[in-house]
Design a protein around this motif. Structure first.
Motif, PDB file in Angstrom:
ATOM      1  N   SER A  50      -5.026  14.777  27.859  1.00 34.34           N
ATOM      2  CA  SER A  50      -6.028  14.015  28.308  1.00 34.34           C
ATOM      3  C   SER A  50      -6.563  14.667  29.496  1.00 34.34           C
ATOM      4  O   SER A  50      -5.912  15.353  29.939  1.00 34.34           O
ATOM      5  N   SER A  51      -7.868  14.491  29.638  1.00 32.65           N
ATOM      6  CA  SER A  51      -8.428  14.842  30.826  1.00 32.65           C
ATOM      7  C   SER A  51      -8.358  16.131  31.261  1.00 32.65           C
ATOM      8  O   SER A  51      -8.622  17.177  30.736  1.00 32.65           O
ATOM      9  N   HIS A  52      -7.839  16.404  32.427  1.00 33.29           N
ATOM     10  CA  HIS A  52      -7.374  17.696  33.269  1.00 33.29           C
ATOM     11  C   HIS A  52      -6.437  18.736  32.324  1.00 33.29           C
ATOM     12  O   HIS A  52      -6.441  19.716  32.174  1.00 33.29           O
ATOM     13  N   GLY A  53      -5.633  17.985  31.775  1.00 34.91           N
ATOM     14  CA  GLY A  53      -4.713  18.538  30.550  1.00 34.91           C
ATOM     15  C   GLY A  53      -5.295  19.240  29.558  1.00 34.91           C
ATOM     16  O   GLY A  53      -5.067  20.377  29.340  1.00 34.91           O
ATOM     17  N   LEU A  54      -6.509  18.539  28.966  1.00 35.95           N
ATOM     18  CA  LEU A  54      -7.258  19.224  28.048  1.00 35.95           C
ATOM     19  C   LEU A  54      -8.137  20.508  28.531  1.00 35.95           C
ATOM     20  O   LEU A  54      -8.268  21.559  27.821  1.00 35.95           O
ATOM     21  N   ALA A  55      -8.621  20.224  29.757  1.00 38.34           N
ATOM     22  CA  ALA A  55      -9.207  21.283  30.433  1.00 38.34           C
ATOM     23  C   ALA A  55      -8.483  22.410  30.661  1.00 38.34           C
ATOM     24  O   ALA A  55      -9.056  23.495  30.354  1.00 38.34           O
ATOM     25  N   TYR A 101     -28.636   5.881  27.334  1.00 40.22           N
ATOM     26  CA  TYR A 101     -28.282   5.231  28.214  1.00 40.22           C
ATOM     27  C   TYR A 101     -27.016   5.884  28.850  1.00 40.22           C
ATOM     28  O   TYR A 101     -26.072   6.080  27.898  1.00 40.22           O
ATOM     29  N   VAL A 102     -26.674   6.118  30.196  1.00 39.38           N
ATOM     30  CA  VAL A 102     -25.257   6.501  30.513  1.00 39.38           C
ATOM     31  C   VAL A 102     -24.398   5.237  31.320  1.00 39.38           C
ATOM     32  O   VAL A 102     -25.094   4.632  32.024  1.00 39.38           O
ATOM     33  N   ALA A 103     -23.461   4.928  30.676  1.00 33.24           N
ATOM     34  CA  ALA A 103     -22.768   3.518  31.055  1.00 33.24           C
ATOM     35  C   ALA A 103     -21.102   3.657  30.988  1.00 33.24           C
ATOM     36  O   ALA A 103     -20.891   4.670  30.355  1.00 33.24           O
ATOM     37  N   GLY A 104     -20.641   2.824  31.959  1.00 34.73           N
ATOM     38  CA  GLY A 104     -19.347   2.543  31.889  1.00 34.73           C
ATOM     39  C   GLY A 104     -18.313   3.918  31.995  1.00 34.73           C
ATOM     40  O   GLY A 104     -17.372   4.579  31.413  1.00 34.73           O
ATOM     41  N   LEU A 105     -18.746   4.823  32.858  1.00 37.26           N
ATOM     42  CA  LEU A 105     -17.968   6.037  33.485  1.00 37.26           C
ATOM     43  C   LEU A 105     -16.945   5.670  34.236  1.00 37.26           C
ATOM     44  O   LEU A 105     -16.638   4.614  34.999  1.00 37.26           O
ATOM     45  N   GLY A 106     -15.709   6.406  33.864  1.00 39.55           N
ATOM     46  CA  GLY A 106     -14.644   6.229  34.910  1.00 39.55           C
ATOM     47  C   GLY A 106     -13.960   4.864  34.710  1.00 39.55           C
ATOM     48  O   GLY A 106     -13.305   4.329  35.794  1.00 39.55           O
ATOM     49  N   GLY A 107     -14.204   4.427  33.531  1.00 41.74           N
ATOM     50  CA  GLY A 107     -13.453   3.187  33.411  1.00 41.74           C
ATOM     51  C   GLY A 107     -14.274   1.883  33.547  1.00 41.74           C
ATOM     52  O   GLY A 107     -13.768   0.907  33.659  1.00 41.74           O
ATOM     53  N   ARG A 108     -15.425   1.903  33.913  1.00 42.05           N
ATOM     54  CA  ARG A 108     -16.292   0.833  34.477  1.00 42.05           C
ATOM     55  C   ARG A 108     -16.461  -0.024  33.088  1.00 42.05           C
ATOM     56  O   ARG A 108     -16.704   0.760  32.121  1.00 42.05           O
ATOM     57  N   ASP A 109     -16.475  -1.309  33.191  1.00 44.71           N
ATOM     58  CA  ASP A 109     -16.573  -2.139  31.986  1.00 44.71           C
ATOM     59  C   ASP A 109     -17.973  -2.082  31.167  1.00 44.71           C
ATOM     60  O   ASP A 109     -18.906  -1.993  32.054  1.00 44.71           O
ATOM     61  N   VAL A 110     -17.764  -1.850  30.061  1.00 48.62           N
ATOM     62  CA  VAL A 110     -19.341  -2.126  29.142  1.00 48.62           C
ATOM     63  C   VAL A 110     -18.874  -3.379  28.156  1.00 48.62           C
ATOM     64  O   VAL A 110     -18.133  -3.153  27.391  1.00 48.62           O
ATOM     65  N   VAL A 134      -3.319  19.416  14.903  1.00 50.23           N
ATOM     66  CA  VAL A 134      -3.918  18.037  14.872  1.00 50.23           C
ATOM     67  C   VAL A 134      -3.430  17.647  16.548  1.00 50.23           C
ATOM     68  O   VAL A 134      -2.137  17.961  17.040  1.00 50.23           O
ATOM     69  N   MET A 135      -4.277  17.079  17.466  1.00 53.53           N
ATOM     70  CA  MET A 135      -4.087  17.009  18.703  1.00 53.53           C
ATOM     71  C   MET A 135      -4.868  15.427  19.016  1.00 53.53           C
ATOM     72  O   MET A 135      -5.832  15.101  18.595  1.00 53.53           O
ATOM     73  N   ALA A 136      -3.928  14.530  19.628  1.00 50.83           N
ATOM     74  CA  ALA A 136      -4.357  13.279  20.099  1.00 50.83           C
ATOM     75  C   ALA A 136      -5.006  13.393  21.387  1.00 50.83           C
ATOM     76  O   ALA A 136      -4.150  14.214  22.151  1.00 50.83           O
ATOM     77  N   GLU A 137      -6.263  13.178  21.749  1.00 48.99           N
ATOM     78  CA  GLU A 137      -6.836  13.330  23.187  1.00 48.99           C
ATOM     79  C   GLU A 137      -7.448  11.860  23.602  1.00 48.99           C
ATOM     80  O   GLU A 137      -8.200  11.574  22.824  1.00 48.99           O
ATOM     81  N   VAL A 138      -6.763  11.445  24.743  1.00 46.62           N
ATOM     82  CA  VAL A 138      -7.080  10.309  25.139  1.00 46.62           C
ATOM     83  C   VAL A 138      -8.280  10.719  26.417  1.00 46.62           C
ATOM     84  O   VAL A 138      -8.120  11.299  27.317  1.00 46.62           O
ATOM     85  N   ASN A 139      -9.260   9.805  25.933  1.00 44.42           N
ATOM     86  CA  ASN A 139     -10.428   9.987  26.936  1.00 44.42           C
ATOM     87  C   ASN A 139     -10.116   9.502  28.284  1.00 44.42           C
ATOM     88  O   ASN A 139     -10.179   8.265  28.568  1.00 44.42           O
ATOM     89  N   ARG A 140     -10.295  10.417  29.250  1.00 44.73           N
ATOM     90  CA  ARG A 140      -9.988  10.103  30.494  1.00 44.73           C
ATOM     91  C   ARG A 140     -10.795  10.867  31.503  1.00 44.73           C
ATOM     92  O   ARG A 140     -11.143  11.861  31.186  1.00 44.73           O
ATOM     93  N   ALA A 141     -11.302   9.922  32.735  1.00 39.94           N
ATOM     94  CA  ALA A 141     -12.206  10.871  33.550  1.00 39.94           C
ATOM     95  C   ALA A 141     -11.489  12.146  34.346  1.00 39.94           C
ATOM     96  O   ALA A 141     -10.399  12.181  34.294  1.00 39.94           O
ATOM     97  N   LEU A 142     -12.295  12.893  34.608  1.00 41.65           N
ATOM     98  CA  LEU A 142     -11.914  14.063  35.332  1.00 41.65           C
ATOM     99  C   LEU A 142     -12.499  14.063  36.890  1.00 41.65           C
ATOM    100  O   LEU A 142     -13.173  13.380  37.132  1.00 41.65           O
TER     101      LEU A 142
END
Lengths: 394, 586
Positions: A79-84, A346-355, A101-109
Motif C-alpha cells: 500500500s501507499s509508501h510501500g508501493l512507492a 472531477y477530483v473528489a474524496g482524496l485522503g479518505g474524505r467521504d464521497v 500477483v500483488m494486492a495493492e490497497v489504495n492509500r494516500a501518500l
C-alpha cells in the motif's frame, strides 16, 4: 458458500484457493490484515506456502521476483509508501515477464500523513508494465484475484489487484467463497514458461543492446494489447465454472444517458445508488465502471461513450499540474472517436474524505448545468474558508 | 517434467536468456573496496594473563578435538589442569557472550581439558627447539620458576631450578588447599617440566653467595623466590597469632591438625580465605576480620562467595589493635584470646578501587576466640630478592624486570607482579623467557620491542605462539567488541551449571569443591562460544557471496578477485568479525 468476509480476507481466501507457493510481504496499514491471515494459513498448514518475512517492500518484491523466476506461484501485498518503495522492482517484474500477483490497497501518500483512501499511489505506477484491476466490493476482490493469476500466467505479465483502503479493505460483507475443486478447475497449477533450473544453468535478463531492447519492449506492448480479449474469454470460463461473470468494464444504463459517470473502486457502488435516485427523479444518468486501468480498454470506452453528450469522471486521485488521472486517460481514449462527449473531470474524496450519493448528485447537477467543462479539473467539496484563508493577502 | 496443457494459448515471449558462462565479464573490475580474511583478537585471550588462544581453544573443544585444544593451551601455559582448578579466570569477565546471555564457562572448560589429558597417557607435548648451549639458573620452584623453565626449555635453553623446600610447586604445593588443587593434578603437571630435562634441585635455598657463584656457571639467572616472609601484624600480642601461610603449609604436609572452637583470621586476601575455608573443614568456626569493606578485599570474589557459603563469618571495617590471653571463651572455659578491634570507616577524602579507611572515633570492639590467624600478606624473605634500584636500572616489563649484564638477571613472579596470582606467576616465567631469548639474540635494546611484538591485543599478555612466528602472529591485535559480533546468528543458550558440591559435603573434607564436567556439557558449553575474531568455517561468507567469489581450497578460504565486486556482504554477514573490508589502493 456465503460467508461474511472482510475485504482484506477476500484477498487472503483467493490466495489460499490459488494455492500460492511463496509469499513475501512487509506490513503497512491498511494492507496488514491480508498478509496476517495468509501468514496464519502458512503457519497452520492451510496453505502449503513459504512465507518470507522481509525488511522492506523493496525486498518483498525482490523476493517474489526471485521465487517467480524459479517457476512458482507467488503473492505479495502492499500500500501507499510501500508501493512507492517497490517502484524500481515493479519495472523489473514486468520486463522479466513474471506472473506475479500483488494486492495493492489504495492509500494516500504523505505528507500529510494519512492512511485513508486515495488512488494516487497505484496510478503513479501506471507506466511500470503492470496490469491494474480496480475492485468494487469484496466479491469483486476475490474473483479478480483468482482471475489475476490465470491472466498473469497467460500473458506473462504481473497483475496488481487494487482495493480501497478501509471502505473495502476493512469492511465486512457476505460473499461467496468458492470451493477448492471449482477453483482448481478454473485455475490450473502454474506451468512456467521459463524457470531457473540448476540442471540447466542459464542467465535471464542480462545485458540487452539497442538492437534487441526495442523488440523486447514491443513484445511487452503486444502482450498488454492481448489482455482485454484474453480476460473476456477467461471471464466466460469463470462464469461457466464458478457461476459469476466478472466484467473488465461494466456499463450501467448508459444507452440513453445524457450524463455518464465514470469511476473506479467502491465509489462505483455509491454511483450505482446515485444513478438509481437520479433515474427515479426522471434524470437520464448512467454509469461506466472502470475496472481495468492497464491496459486501458480504449475500444470499450469508445463503444459506450461515443455519441453520448457528457461524461463526468470522478477521480479520487490527482496528477498535479494536469488533472484527475482517469479523466486524462478517458480524454485520450475519446480523442479521435467519431462523436466524442464533453468530458468533465472531477477530483473528489482524496485522503479518505467521504464521497456520498449526495456528492455524486452534486456532480451530476454541476455537469448538467454547464454547457461545457469550466476547467480541466474541478475539485469537489473543498472547504471555501480554508481556501479563502490562503488566498487572503492579510 | 511432463508438460502441462494450459487452457489458454500462451502469447509469444521475447526474453534475454543465455546459457553461455558469464565468466567473461570480470566484475572484479568494478571493485573499489575489497574483503579479506582478517582474524582478530578475542577479548578473553587479551584478558588472560597468559594470553591463551581461548577463541580457538573453545572452537576445538566444540569440535571434540580435546587433544588439539590441550596442545593449543600448552604453547602458552604448561599447566592447563592447575589453572583449570585455581585460576581466577579474568577471561570470563571480558567475554562478549555476556552481552547476549552469560559468559562462556572458560574456567571449567580449561579444567576439563587439563584433567582429561592429564589422566590419559600424555600425547606428544610441544616439541622444543634444539638446545642452544645456554643455561639458566632459576631461584624458586614455584609457578613462576617452573613456568620460566618450561618456556626457556622450549626455546632451547638448559635450566636448573633451585628450590628451598622439599618439593617443587611453591604456593601450589604449600599454600593452596587441597580442596582447590588436588596433589595428583600438581604432580602430573610438574612431571611435564621434568620431562623437558629441567634439573630440579630441592632443599637448595638460594643465597646471595650462591647467586654470585651461579654467575660463573650459568648464562642467565631468573629470580622468582616469591614472598617468603609473612608481614608482621605489628600490634600488641601479635606473637599470639598463627601465621596463615605456615598453617596452610602444615595442612598440605599432612600434619594432623587438631583444633576446636572458634578462630579469627585477620586479613582480606586469598590466603585469609584459604585459611578460613580450611578451618571450616576442620570443624572450626572461622571469623574473617578485615579492616576495609568486602568490595575492597584483594581476595578473588568467587572465593569469598564460596567461603561465605561454607559458613565463614566476615567482619569488616575492624582493625585489630591488640591480642591478649582470655580467661575463657564460650567453647573453652580455660583458654582462648581476646582481640581488641578498632572500628574503622571509609575516608571521605579518598575513594579508590580499594578504599582508604580511618578510625571511626574511639569505638573498640572485643572478639573472644579460641585461635587467631594472621594472613595480612607477605614480602620477600631476603634483601637480595628485591629488584635492585640505582645505577643498574632494570628493563621493566609488565611481569618481570631484567638487569642487563654479561650474565643477565631477571626478577619475576610475586617479586614483580602487580596481581599475585598463579596465572600471573606463570605469565611472568613466559615473559622472562621471551625477554632473555631476545636479549641473547638481539641485545638489551631489543627486549621491550620483542616482548611487545608478541603481545595479545594491547594488554600485557604475551604469546609464545606469536614469538615463535606461528600462524597466530597473523592475528590482528584489534580486540573484537561486543557490537562487532553479528548477534543475529546466535540464539540464547543457558550457561552450563557448574558441578559444585553442596556446602554440607564441601565442609566435610578437603576433596575438590568442583567436579570435572561431562563431555556432553563441555561440548554444549564450547558451542556457545562466539569464537570472537576467528574463522570457524561457518561458510556464511561463501553462502552470501552474490558473485560466487569465495573459494575453498584445502580448507582455506580465499576471495576470487576477478569477480569480487567488493559489495561487502561477506564481511557484513561474518558472525564473528573474522573479515574486514579495505579500500583499494590505500
Amino acid at each position: 458458500m456465503k460467508q461474511v468476509t472482510e475485504g482484506s480476507q477476500a484477498v487472503s481466501e483467493a490466495v489460499r484457493l490459488a494455492k500460492v507457493q511463496v509469499v513475501a510481504a512487509y506490513p503497512i496499514t491498511p494492507q496488514t490484515h491480508i498478509v496476517e491471515m495468509i501468514s496464519e494459513y502458512c503457519a497452520n498448514g492451510t496453505l502449503n506456502a513459504r512465507f518470507i518475512c522481509v525488511e522492506s517492500e523493496h525486498s518483498a518484491m525482490a523476493a517474489v521476483i526471485g521465487a517467480a523466476s524459479s517457476g512458482v506461484r507467488v503473492f505479495t501485498a502492499t500500500s501507499s509508501h510501500g508501493l512507492a518503495y517497490m517502484h524500481e522492482l515493479l519495472h523489473w517484474a514486468s520486463a522479466a515477464r513474471l506472473p506475479i500477483v500483488m494486492a495493492e490497497v489504495n492509500r494516500a501518500l504523505g505528507p500529510g500523513w494519512n492512511i485513508w483512501l486515495d488512488q494516487t499511489d497505484s496510478l503513479s505506477q501506471r507506466d511500470t508494465g503492470w496490469i491494474q484491476l480496480y475492485c468494487e466490493d469484496s466479491q469483486d476482490v476475490l474473483d479478480t484475484t483468482l482471475l489475476a493469476y490465470r491472466l498473469a500466467e497467460t500473458v506473462s505479465l504481473p497483475v496488481m489487484v487494487v482495493l480501497d483502503a478501509f471502505f473495502l479493505s476493512h469492511t465486512y460483507e457476505p460473499i461467496d467463497i468458492p470451493d477448492q475443486k471449482a477453483v482448481d478447475a478454473f485455475l490450473p497449477p502454474l506451468s512456467p514458461r521459463f524457470q531457473l533450473d540448476v540442471e540447466n544453468p542459464a542467465a535471464y535478463n542480462q545485458f540487452v543492446p539497442p538492437q534487441a531492447y526495442m523488440e523486447m519492449r514491443y513484445n511487452i506492448q503486444t502482450a498488454m494489447q492481448q489482455v482485454p480479449q484474453r480476460l473476456e474469454r477467461m471471464a466466460h470460463d469463470f462464469n461457466r465454472i464458478l457461476g459469476r461473470h466478472p466484467h473488465l468494464a461494466e456499463a450501467v444504463q448508459c444507452e440513453d444517458a445524457d450524463i455518464i459517470f465514470v469511476t473506479a473502486g467502491t465509489t462505483v457502488s455509491t454511483c450505482r445508488q446515485a444513478v438509481a435516485r437520479l433515474r427515479a427523479a426522471g434524470e437520464r444518468a448512467g454509469l461506466l465502471k472502470l475496472k481495468m486501468f492497464r491496459p486501458f480498454p480504449v475500444e470499450f470506452f469508445r463503444q459506450i461513450l461515443n455519441g453520448r453528450p457528457k461524461v463526468a469522471v470522478v477521480d479520487r486521485n490527482c496528477s498535479f499540474g494536469a488533472s484527475g488521472i482517469f479523466a486524462q486517460e478517458i480524454r485520450a481514449a475519446m480523442y479521435g472517436a467519431e462523436s466524442p462527449p464533453q468530458i468533465f473531470g472531477y477530483v473528489a474524496g482524496l485522503g479518505g474524505r467521504d464521497v456520498t450519493p449526495e456528492t455524486i448528485e452534486d456532480i451530476y447537477w454541476q455537469t448538467k448545468n454547464n454547457h461545457s467543462p469550466p476547467a480541466e479539473n474541478m475539485w469537489i467539496g473543498l472547504d471555501p474558508e480554508t481556501v479563502a484563508s490562503w488566498n487572503d493577502p492579510a | 517434467m511432463t508438460e502441462y496443457k494450459h487452457p489458454d494459448n500462451k502469447i509469444p515471449l521475447f526474453l534475454p536468456h543465455s546459457s553461455v558462462s558469464t565468466e567473461l565479464n570480470k566484475t572484479g573490475s568494478w571493485r573499489y573496496v575489497y574483503p579479506l580474511y582478517d582474524e582478530k583478537t578475542a577479548p578473553c585471550s587479551a584478558a588472560c594473563p597468559l594470553g591463551e588462544d581461548i577463541a580457538r581453544i573453545e572452537l576445538l573443544v566444540s569440535q571434540n578435538l580435546i587433544a588439539d585444544a590441550w596442545q593449543t593451551i600448552l604453547i602458552e601455559n604448561p599447566f592447563p589442569a592447575i589453572c583449570g582448578h585455581v585460576c581466577f579466570h579474568p577471561c570470563e569477565n571480558a567475554c562478549n557472550r555476556a552481552h547476549l546471555d552469560a559468559p562462556i564457562a572458560i574456567h571449567h572448560l580449561e579444567r576439563f581439558i587439563g584433567d582429561t589429558l592429564s589422566a590419559e597417557s600424555q600425547p606428544a607435548a610441544i616439541q622444543p627447539l634444539p638446545p642452544n648451549g645456554k643455561k639458566v639458573a632459576i631461584a624458586g620452584g614455584g609457578p613462576a620458576g617452573l613456568g620460566a623453565a618450561y618456556f626457556l626449555s622450549l626455546l632451547g635453553y638448559g635450566c636448573d631450578i633451585f628450590e628451598a623446600s622439599a618439593a617443587p610447586g611453591g604456593i601450589l604445593r604449600w599454600g593452596i588447599p587441597a580442596y582447590r588443587l588436588p596433589q595428583e593434578v600438581l604432580e602430573k603437571e610438574i612431571d611435564r617440566i621434568k620431562k623437558l630435562g629441567v634439573g630440579i634441585h630441592c632443599r637448595a635455598a638460594v643465597s646471595s653467595e650462591m647467586l654470585e657463584r651461579f654467575k660463573t656457571r650459568y648464562d642467565a639467572l631468573f629470580i622468582a623466590c616469591g614472598y617468603g616472609r609473612a608481614i608482621d601484624l605489628k600490634i600488641e600480642g601479635a606473637h599470639r597469632a598463627i601465621d596463615g601461610l605456615q598453617f596452610l603449609n602444615r595442612l598440605r604436609s599432612g600434619e594432623n591438625v587438631s583444633m576446636t572452637g572458634t578462630a579469627a583470621v585477620i586479613g582480606g586476601g586469598n590466603t585469609a580465605i584459604d585459611v578460613a575455608r580450611s578451618l571450616a573443614r576442620l570443624g572450626i568456626e572461622p571469623i574473617i576480620v578485615y579492616r576495609r569493606r568486602r568490595q575492597d578485599m584483594p581476595a578473588f570474589d568467587p572465593e569469598v562467595e564460596m567461603a561465605l557459603e561454607e559458613g565463614v563469618i566476615l567482619k569488616t571495617l575492624l582493625a585489630p589493635v591488640g591480642i591478649t590471653d582470655a580467661t575463657g571463651t564460650p567453647t573453652n572455659p580455660n583458654s582462648g584470646f581476646s582481640i581488641r578491634l578498632q572500628k574503622m570507616k571509609v575516608s571521605a577524602t579518598e575513594i579508590k578501587a580499594r578504599a582508604r579507611v580511618v578510625p571511626d572515633g574511639d569505638t573498640i570492639e572485643t572478639l573472644q576466640v579460641d585461635h587467631v590467624f594472621s594472613a595480612i600478606g607477605a614480602e620477600p624473605a631476603e634483601t637480595w630478592q628485591h629488584v635492585p634500584r640505582g645505577d643498574r636500572a632494570p628493563i621493566r616489563l609488565s611481569h618481570c624486570e631484567l638487569i642487563a649484564a654479561d650474565v643477565p638477571m631477571i626478577y619475576g613472579g610475586d617479586l614483580t607482579n602487580r596481581v599475585k596470582s598463579v596465572s600471573d606467576a606463570v605469565a611472568s616465567g613466559k615473559q622472562a623467557a621471551i625477554a632473555l631469548d631476545s636479549y641473547f639474540t638481539s641485545g638489551g635494546d631489543a627486549v621491550k620491542d620483542a616482548v611487545a611484538s608478541c603481545g595479545v591485543g594491547p594488554g600485557p599478555a604475551v604469546s609464545m605462539a606469536i614469538y615463535l612466528g606461528q600462524t597466530r602472529k597473523e592475528r590482528n591485535p584489534h580486540i573484537v567488541a561486543a557490537d562487532e559480533i553479528n548477534i543475529h546468528y546466535f540464539k540464547t543458550a543457558a550457561r552450563m551449571k557448574a558441578p559444585i558440591a553442596s556446602v554440607a559435603d564441601r565442609v566435610q573434607s578437603f576433596l575438590p569443591v568442583a567436579a570435572t564436567l561431562s563431555q556432553k556439557t563441555v561440548l554444549a558449553e564450547a558451542r556457545r562460544c562466539f569464537n570472537c575474531g576467528i574463522c570457524n568455517a561457518c561458510d556464511y561468507c561463501r553462502l552470501y557471496c552474490p558473485d560466487m567469489s569465495v573459494i575453498i581450497e584445502n580448507e582455506q578460504r580465499t576471495i576470487n578477485m576477478d569477480y569480487c565486486k567488493g559489495c561487502g556482504l561477506c564481511v557484513a554477514e561474518c558472525p564473528r568479525n573474522a573479515m574486514a573490508l579495505k579500500e583499494e589502493g590505500v
